[in-house]
Each structure stands twice: as C-alpha cells, then as structure tokens.
Design a protein around this motif. Structure first.
Motif, PDB file in Angstrom:
ATOM      1  N   PRO A  20      -2.439  10.078  -0.214  1.00  0.00           N
ATOM      2  CA  PRO A  20      -2.513   8.898   0.667  1.00  0.00           C
ATOM      3  C   PRO A  20      -2.784   7.626  -0.144  1.00  0.00           C
ATOM      4  O   PRO A  20      -3.256   7.693  -1.276  1.00  0.00           O
ATOM      5  CB  PRO A  20      -3.720   9.201   1.574  1.00  0.00           C
ATOM      6  N   ARG A  21      -2.469   6.497   0.469  1.00  0.00           N
ATOM      7  CA  ARG A  21      -2.780   5.202  -0.165  1.00  0.00           C
ATOM      8  C   ARG A  21      -3.862   4.443   0.601  1.00  0.00           C
ATOM      9  O   ARG A  21      -4.301   3.388   0.161  1.00  0.00           O
ATOM     10  CB  ARG A  21      -1.519   4.340  -0.263  1.00  0.00           C
ATOM     11  N   SER A  22      -4.265   4.986   1.735  1.00  0.00           N
ATOM     12  CA  SER A  22      -5.322   4.307   2.499  1.00  0.00           C
ATOM     13  C   SER A  22      -6.676   4.902   2.086  1.00  0.00           C
ATOM     14  O   SER A  22      -6.841   6.119   2.080  1.00  0.00           O
ATOM     15  CB  SER A  22      -5.097   4.491   3.997  1.00  0.00           C
ATOM     16  N   PHE A  74       3.321  -2.594  -6.323  1.00  0.00           N
ATOM     17  CA  PHE A  74       2.638  -2.353  -5.053  1.00  0.00           C
ATOM     18  C   PHE A  74       1.328  -1.557  -5.217  1.00  0.00           C
ATOM     19  O   PHE A  74       0.525  -1.485  -4.301  1.00  0.00           O
ATOM     20  CB  PHE A  74       3.574  -1.697  -4.032  1.00  0.00           C
ATOM     21  N   ASN A  75       1.090  -1.009  -6.395  1.00  0.00           N
ATOM     22  CA  ASN A  75      -0.188  -0.313  -6.609  1.00  0.00           C
ATOM     23  C   ASN A  75      -1.374  -1.274  -6.466  1.00  0.00           C
ATOM     24  O   ASN A  75      -2.472  -0.865  -6.077  1.00  0.00           O
ATOM     25  CB  ASN A  75      -0.215   0.351  -7.984  1.00  0.00           C
ATOM     26  N   THR A  76      -1.130  -2.559  -6.780  1.00  0.00           N
ATOM     27  CA  THR A  76      -2.221  -3.537  -6.666  1.00  0.00           C
ATOM     28  C   THR A  76      -2.592  -3.769  -5.194  1.00  0.00           C
ATOM     29  O   THR A  76      -3.681  -4.224  -4.890  1.00  0.00           O
ATOM     30  CB  THR A  76      -1.824  -4.896  -7.290  1.00  0.00           C
ATOM     31  N   MET A 131      -1.099   7.467 -10.335  1.00  0.00           N
ATOM     32  CA  MET A 131      -0.160   6.346 -10.498  1.00  0.00           C
ATOM     33  C   MET A 131       0.312   6.276 -11.946  1.00  0.00           C
ATOM     34  O   MET A 131      -0.510   6.352 -12.868  1.00  0.00           O
ATOM     35  CB  MET A 131      -0.868   5.011 -10.215  1.00  0.00           C
ATOM     36  N   GLY A 132       1.617   6.096 -12.081  1.00  0.00           N
ATOM     37  CA  GLY A 132       2.174   5.810 -13.402  1.00  0.00           C
ATOM     38  C   GLY A 132       2.426   4.322 -13.562  1.00  0.00           C
ATOM     39  O   GLY A 132       2.735   3.860 -14.662  1.00  0.00           O
ATOM     40  N   GLY A 133       2.284   3.584 -12.477  1.00  0.00           N
ATOM     41  CA  GLY A 133       2.561   2.156 -12.489  1.00  0.00           C
ATOM     42  C   GLY A 133       1.352   1.345 -12.924  1.00  0.00           C
ATOM     43  O   GLY A 133       0.566   0.880 -12.096  1.00  0.00           O
ATOM     44  N   PHE A 134       1.215   1.192 -14.226  1.00  0.00           N
ATOM     45  CA  PHE A 134       0.137   0.348 -14.778  1.00  0.00           C
ATOM     46  C   PHE A 134       0.624  -0.179 -16.120  1.00  0.00           C
ATOM     47  O   PHE A 134       1.567   0.377 -16.715  1.00  0.00           O
ATOM     48  CB  PHE A 134      -1.172   1.132 -14.938  1.00  0.00           C
ATOM     49  N   PRO A 176       2.605  13.002   4.361  1.00  0.00           N
ATOM     50  CA  PRO A 176       2.910  14.005   3.336  1.00  0.00           C
ATOM     51  C   PRO A 176       4.420  14.128   3.136  1.00  0.00           C
ATOM     52  O   PRO A 176       5.180  14.110   4.102  1.00  0.00           O
ATOM     53  CB  PRO A 176       2.340  15.301   3.913  1.00  0.00           C
ATOM     54  N   SER A 177       4.824  14.233   1.892  1.00  0.00           N
ATOM     55  CA  SER A 177       6.257  14.291   1.575  1.00  0.00           C
ATOM     56  C   SER A 177       6.737  15.744   1.565  1.00  0.00           C
ATOM     57  O   SER A 177       5.943  16.658   1.369  1.00  0.00           O
ATOM     58  CB  SER A 177       6.491  13.656   0.211  1.00  0.00           C
ATOM     59  N   PRO A 178       8.042  15.943   1.749  1.00  0.00           N
ATOM     60  CA  PRO A 178       8.569  17.316   1.714  1.00  0.00           C
ATOM     61  C   PRO A 178       8.769  17.803   0.275  1.00  0.00           C
ATOM     62  O   PRO A 178       8.552  17.052  -0.676  1.00  0.00           O
ATOM     63  CB  PRO A 178       9.911  17.186   2.430  1.00  0.00           C
TER      64      PRO A 178
HETATM   65  C1  LIG Z   1       2.518  10.959 -12.835  1.00  0.00           C
HETATM   66  C2  LIG Z   1       2.575  10.374 -11.446  1.00  0.00           C
HETATM   67  C3  LIG Z   1       2.820   9.007 -11.288  1.00  0.00           C
HETATM   68  C4  LIG Z   1       2.826   8.447  -9.999  1.00  0.00           C
HETATM   69  N1  LIG Z   1       2.941   7.082  -9.883  1.00  0.00           N
HETATM   70  C5  LIG Z   1       2.733   6.512  -8.683  1.00  0.00           C
HETATM   71  C6  LIG Z   1       2.615   5.104  -8.560  1.00  0.00           C
HETATM   72  O1  LIG Z   1       2.676   4.338  -9.534  1.00  0.00           O
HETATM   73  N2  LIG Z   1       2.396   4.591  -7.314  1.00  0.00           N
HETATM   74  C7  LIG Z   1       2.276   5.379  -6.210  1.00  0.00           C
HETATM   75  O2  LIG Z   1       2.045   4.844  -5.117  1.00  0.00           O
HETATM   76  N3  LIG Z   1       2.369   6.722  -6.289  1.00  0.00           N
HETATM   77  C8  LIG Z   1       2.583   7.312  -7.496  1.00  0.00           C
HETATM   78  N4  LIG Z   1       2.620   8.691  -7.606  1.00  0.00           N
HETATM   79  C9  LIG Z   1       2.512   9.547  -6.412  1.00  0.00           C
HETATM   80  C10 LIG Z   1       3.810  10.304  -6.159  1.00  0.00           C
HETATM   81  O3  LIG Z   1       4.772   9.437  -5.624  1.00  0.00           O
HETATM   82  C11 LIG Z   1       3.512  11.490  -5.218  1.00  0.00           C
HETATM   83  O4  LIG Z   1       2.621  12.371  -5.852  1.00  0.00           O
HETATM   84  C12 LIG Z   1       4.786  12.230  -4.851  1.00  0.00           C
HETATM   85  O5  LIG Z   1       5.625  11.422  -4.045  1.00  0.00           O
HETATM   86  C13 LIG Z   1       4.496  13.515  -4.096  1.00  0.00           C
HETATM   87  O6  LIG Z   1       3.727  13.235  -2.954  1.00  0.00           O
HETATM   88  P1  LIG Z   1       2.306  13.891  -2.665  1.00  0.00           P
HETATM   89  O7  LIG Z   1       1.439  13.705  -3.891  1.00  0.00           O
HETATM   90  O8  LIG Z   1       1.787  13.126  -1.471  1.00  0.00           O
HETATM   91  O9  LIG Z   1       2.534  15.342  -2.380  1.00  0.00           O
HETATM   92  C14 LIG Z   1       2.636   9.276  -8.865  1.00  0.00           C
HETATM   93  C15 LIG Z   1       2.400  10.640  -9.035  1.00  0.00           C
HETATM   94  C16 LIG Z   1       2.363  11.191 -10.304  1.00  0.00           C
HETATM   95  C17 LIG Z   1       2.038  12.668 -10.453  1.00  0.00           C
END
Ligand SMILES: Cc1cc2nc3c(=O)[nH]c(=O)nc-3n(C[C@H](O)[C@H](O)[C@H](O)COP(=O)(O)O)c2cc1C
Length: 193
Positions: A20-22, A74-76, A131-134, A176-178
């Motif tokens: 989740p992001r919330s 959007f991570n910010t 997050m990988g976005g940094f 949750p994603s599939p």
């Molecule tokens: C290495 C890695 C980098 C990711 N980077 C981001 C990100 O920068 N921003 C974000 O919102 N989610 C990020 N995610 C979350 C993924 O999008 C998410 O884990 C994936 O869509 C599967 O969904 P779930 O974790 O809800 O099962 C990242 C996940 C991983 C493992």
C-alpha cells in the motif's frame, strides 16, 4: 485480507502481503525497527556473507526530510507519511585472501533480506513498500554509504492508512495486484518458453 486467490494452497502470508501507499500517521519505535532488521538479518546468503547493509530513519528525525527529498517522482507524494524509511544496500565484492573477489549473489541476498523484513512487518500488523525510485547519487553521501556498496531500494514502513489520504490518481492504484499463473513462471525440467 486481500482479494487475491492463489492457484495452489499456500500460507496466506504470501498473497496477503502487498504494498500500500497510504500510511497512518503513527510512529514506529526504534525497538520495532530492530525487529524488522532482526528478521532481515536471518535471511540466507551465498557463503553466509550477509552482504546487506541498512540505513534507517524515523519520520520526525531531522534526517528524514533530507532522505525524503532524495526520493523520485510520485514516491515523494506518499512515502513521507511512512513511519520509517529503510535503505537496503549491499557490497558486490568480498575479501578473499586479501583481494576483492566478486560476489555475484549480493543483490539476490539483499532481496531475500528485504522479503524477510516485509513479512516481519506484516506479522507485526504493519505494511512495507519497497521503492527503486530514489536518487542514489544524492542520497549515498547523506546516508554515509560505505565505499563499494550499492543501494538497491528504500522501504517505507508503517501502519496502513486510509485510502482517502492519497491523491485521487494514487487511490485508483491502491489495491493488491495480480500475478502471472505458476504455469507461466515455472516449467517441469526446463524453464517455461
Ligand atoms: C525493487 C522494487 C522497486 C520498487 N519501486 C517502487 C517505486 O519506486 N514506487 C512505488 O510506488 N512502488 C515501487 N515498488 C512496488 C512494486 O510496484 C510492487 O511491489 C509490485 O507492483 C507488486 O505489488 P505488491 O507489492 O503490492 O504485491 C517497487 C518494488 C520493488 C520490489
């Protein structure tokens, strides 16, 4: 509980984990962060090198805002509400007979550590979102990244919040994603085509 339906019988902790992001505005204690890192510590690694290293910060720490500034896009928007941000790095080399030898499994091992941390968070009633976005170049000096290490991800941890705390665009994605079916991922005797 999520609406995920596994194809095969599996411990519910796996399909129940999602990102989740919330985040609720609760805090985490240092002791809770130690529990998360303790779980990560017990991950397996090639030759037990334990190549992972962590840098963590709690919301409210003076450093938290600087770390948050190093996130991208959007991570910010959402990650600043997390109770803790935990960076995961690892070292691609090990010392062997006084020489630096490559450890091709360092990232694989760091990934195992992240998953242990995520499942421990879930067991504690928390959620963890990697997050990988940094901006690694910006954050490495701020985090005191040891020489020769690479940062893989930063993990936002906290208690899940209300979807309405997110901007509308992110609310749509807050579910949750599939997953691909196992048959598409694994083959008997050889990799699937
Ligand atoms: C290495 C890695 C980098 C990711 N980077 C981001 C990100 O920068 N921003 C974000 O919102 N989610 C990020 N995610 C979350 C993924 O999008 C998410 O884990 C994936 O869509 C599967 O969904 P779930 O974790 O809800 O099962 C990242 C996940 C991983 C493992």
């Amino acid at each position: 509980m999520t609406a995920r339906h596994p194809d095969h019988a599996v411990d519910p902790q796996f399909p129940n984990r999602w990102s989740p992001r919330s985040f609720a505005q609760d805090s985490l204690t240092q002791a809770q962060v130690m529990q998360l890192l303790e779980a990560a510590r017990w991950a397996p690694s090639a030759s037990n090198h334990q190549p992972w290293r962590f840098a963590w910060s709690l919301r409210g720490d003076p450093a938290f805002a600087a770390i948050h500034d190093g996130l991208m896009g959007f991570n910010t928007v959402w990650a600043g509400r997390a109770a803790a941000l935990i960076f995961i790095a690892s070292k691609p080399h090990v010392e062997k007979e006084g020489q630096a030898a490559p450890n091709p499994w360092h990232a694989f091992d760091a990934g195992a550590a992240w998953m242990s941390l995520a499942l421990q968070a879930q067991a504690m009633g928390l959620v963890a979102h990697a997050m990988g976005g940094f901006e690694a170049d910006k954050l490495a000096p701020a985090l005191g990244l040891p020489e020769g290490h690479v940062i893989h991800a930063v993990v936002a941890v906290g208690r899940q919040g209300n979807i309405t705390d997110l901007p509308e665009k992110l609310q749509e994605r807050e579910k949750p994603s599939p997953r691909r079916p196992v048959a598409e991922l694994a083959g008997h005797k050889k990799f699937p085509g």
